[in-house]
Design an enzyme around this catalytic site. Structure first.
Site: not given
Length: 324
Positions: A60-62
């Site tokens: 989900v990071y960036a």
């Protein structure tokens, strides 16, 4: 760089883990302060040069672009057999049904997407980012077991949940002969110590590796001036701003010991974590080369029991944050 085993496993990890939430496309996800690949590349390269072999990211990071950057850079500079790549699953990756959570469908889909972005055949540590209240834990644990047996992950870990939930997951795995969690990535630093009540004793008893995130409380334990991240990181503001006044007492004591040792505040805050049992490796979110150098320097700080008590004494109970 010092190395240690991750929990009750034979896996060697550096005592500092590079947190990669700060890398990605600034136009995607929740953070506008993240570094693109051109600026992230020298930081990851420096981490390798310092002996850091442990890298933590999440799907989900960036919106997956953190994984892409980590995969690109490690492919170019690292020996895959020596580095430990950790990623996570839970957050929403697309709109509509089955776009988030820990269902069997989500896990089997997202592990393949993460591997593609990371440009690797397997991850060393596959972690559930949060507890999924809408999926039976039995379904999640069996799916994670199958991911391991398929060779797509070597170990599994968990993050940010109540101790009773973690114990339930451990029990379900043991009861069914499934792969057990070997690590807990939880929220722990000098101004947020609620995990000491239940989670840390549980992890110590069960020989679980502890890899705490936010070891510097979003920079509050380290900096003396405002930064772009501090001004724009709304998630960190939600975590810490409400208790800023009482936390300042702890921050002031960090400054006192930093002056006594002739070092920077970051060295004291990280040294405290490195002394804390059963912490394996704090996750340091470096966005500058100097952040890595500061982390390495923390190993040279040996705090006495009196100094640790001095740092801990002003702490007051905090609202639990991070579990949902």
């Amino acid at each position: 760089m010092d190395y240690t085993k991750l929990g009750n496993t034979g896996l060697d990890v550096s005592r500092i883990c590079l947190g990669c939430m700060g890398f990605g496309d600034a136009e995607k996800g929740h953070h506008r302060w993240v570094l693109d690949e051109e600026r992230a590349r020298p930081i990851i390269k420096k981490a390798l040069e310092l002996g850091i072999n442990f890298f933590d990211t999440a799907n989900v990071y960036a919106e997956g672009t953190s994984e892409e950057i980590v995969g690109n850079v490690l492919r170019d500079y690292a020996n895959r057999d020596e580095v430990v790549i950790a990623t996570k699953i839970h957050g929403r990756m697309h709109h509509g049904p089955n776009g988030a959570g820990l269902s069997r469908k989500a896990i089997m889909s997202e592990i393949d997407k993460s591997l593609k972005r990371l440009k690797t055949d397997y991850v060393d540590l596959y972690q559930i980012h949060r507890w999924d209240y809408n999926t039976p834990i039995e379904e999640t644990m069996e799916a994670l077991h199958d991911v391991v047996k398929a060779g797509k992950a070597r170990y599994i870990g968990a993050s940010a949940m109540w101790a009773w939930q973690f114990q339930k997951a451990l029990h379900i795995a043991e009861k069914n002969g499934w792969t057990r969690f070997v690590s807990m990535q939880n929220h722990l630093n000098l101004i947020y110590r609620e995990e000491e009540r239940e989670m840390l004793p549980l992890c110590k008893e069960e020989k679980i590796g502890v890899i705490p995130y936010s070891p510097l409380a979003g920079g509050r334990l380290a900096r003396e001036a405002s930064t772009h991240r501090a001004d724009t990181d709304q998630i960190a503001k939600q975590k810490y701003d409400a208790a800023a006044d009482v936390d300042q007492l702890v921050v002031d004591r960090v400054a006192v010991l930093a002056e006594k040792h002739g070092v920077r505040r970051v060295h004291i805050a990280l040294a405290w974590l490195l002394h804390k049992e059963p912490v394996t490796a704090p996750i340091v979110g470096a966005t500058k080369i100097s952040h890595l150098e500061d982390a390495e320097a923390a190993f040279s700080i040996k705090l006495t029991s009196e100094e640790i008590a001095f740092l801990e004494e002003p702490y007051v109970p905090h609202r639990v944050v991070g579990h949902s």
